[in-house]
Motif scaffolding. Structure first.
Motif, PDB file in Angstrom:
ATOM      1  N   THR A 261      -1.803   3.102  -3.993  1.00 25.04           N
ATOM      2  CA  THR A 261      -2.412   1.885  -4.525  1.00 25.04           C
ATOM      3  C   THR A 261      -3.303   2.156  -5.729  1.00 25.04           C
ATOM      4  OG1 THR A 261      -2.263   0.687  -2.442  1.00 25.04           O
ATOM      5  CG2 THR A 261      -3.958  -0.040  -3.974  1.00 25.04           C
TER       6      THR A 261
ATOM      7  N   HIS B  71      -3.350   2.401   1.172  1.00 18.52           N
ATOM      8  CA  HIS B  71      -2.117   3.128   0.839  1.00 18.52           C
ATOM      9  C   HIS B  71      -2.437   4.158  -0.244  1.00 18.52           C
ATOM     10  CE1 HIS B  71       1.862   3.959  -0.819  1.00 18.52           C
ATOM     11  NE2 HIS B  71       2.323   3.570   0.359  1.00 18.52           N
TER      12      HIS B  71
ATOM     13  N   ASP C 127      -2.047  -2.722  -0.433  1.00 20.02           N
ATOM     14  CA  ASP C 127      -2.915  -2.237   0.641  1.00 20.02           C
ATOM     15  C   ASP C 127      -3.871  -1.196   0.070  1.00 20.02           C
ATOM     16  OD1 ASP C 127      -4.107  -1.106   2.873  1.00 20.02           O
ATOM     17  OD2 ASP C 127      -2.227  -0.697   3.924  1.00 20.02           O
TER      18      ASP C 127
END
Length: 142
Positions: free
Chosen positions: A47, A44, A41
């Motif tokens: 990430t 996020h 994602d």
């Protein structure tokens, strides 16, 4: 093995082994790592760091030690993964992973290499189907 290492789940003995052995890579592993990038994602907070780690891992793979499976391996790997999916009862989500595992397994066999993995459930079946292959299994750290 790559993701376990990045997440600190592989035991120290794996890092020690990789430090003293010639390490070969498969373009299948690159596919798996890039698939991970795609499913992460972007919103996020972790990430960006994970993508950076994956990018570094792929960039560190020497071109002369990175192998691409040929048509024979891809075809036999697809058939073997179908068997594995049937025997293990896999459905949609696990089928791509099974295909990758089977192609890696056959590619390593053809090149005379050893697969290093923590995936004992699938690779145990593969070793039963093709006992002459070489797989080194490890347990992930808890």
């Amino acid at each position: 093995m790559y993701i376990d290492g990045m997440q600190g789940r592989s035991p120290d003995v794996v890092a020690d082994l990789l430090a003293v052995r010639q390490v070969n890579h498969s373009t299948i592993a690159i596919q798996e790592l890039m698939h991970t990038v795609g499913v992460l994602d972007p919103r996020h907070p972790g990430t960006k760091a994970a993508v950076g780690q994956i990018k570094e891992t792929i960039a560190a793979m020497p071109e002369h030690r990175t192998f691409t499976p040929d048509a024979d391996i891809l075809g036999r790997g697809a058939m073997l993964s179908g068997i594995l999916c049937r025997v293990q009862g896999y459905h949609q989500d696990a089928r791509l992973r099974a295909l990758h595992d089977c192609v890696l397994f056959l590619q390593a066999q053809k090149l005379g290499l050893t697969v290093l993995t923590a995936n004992s459930s699938d690779f145990d079946y593969l070793l039963q189907l093709m006992p002459g292959s070489r797989v080194l299994l490890y347990r992930t750290a808890a």
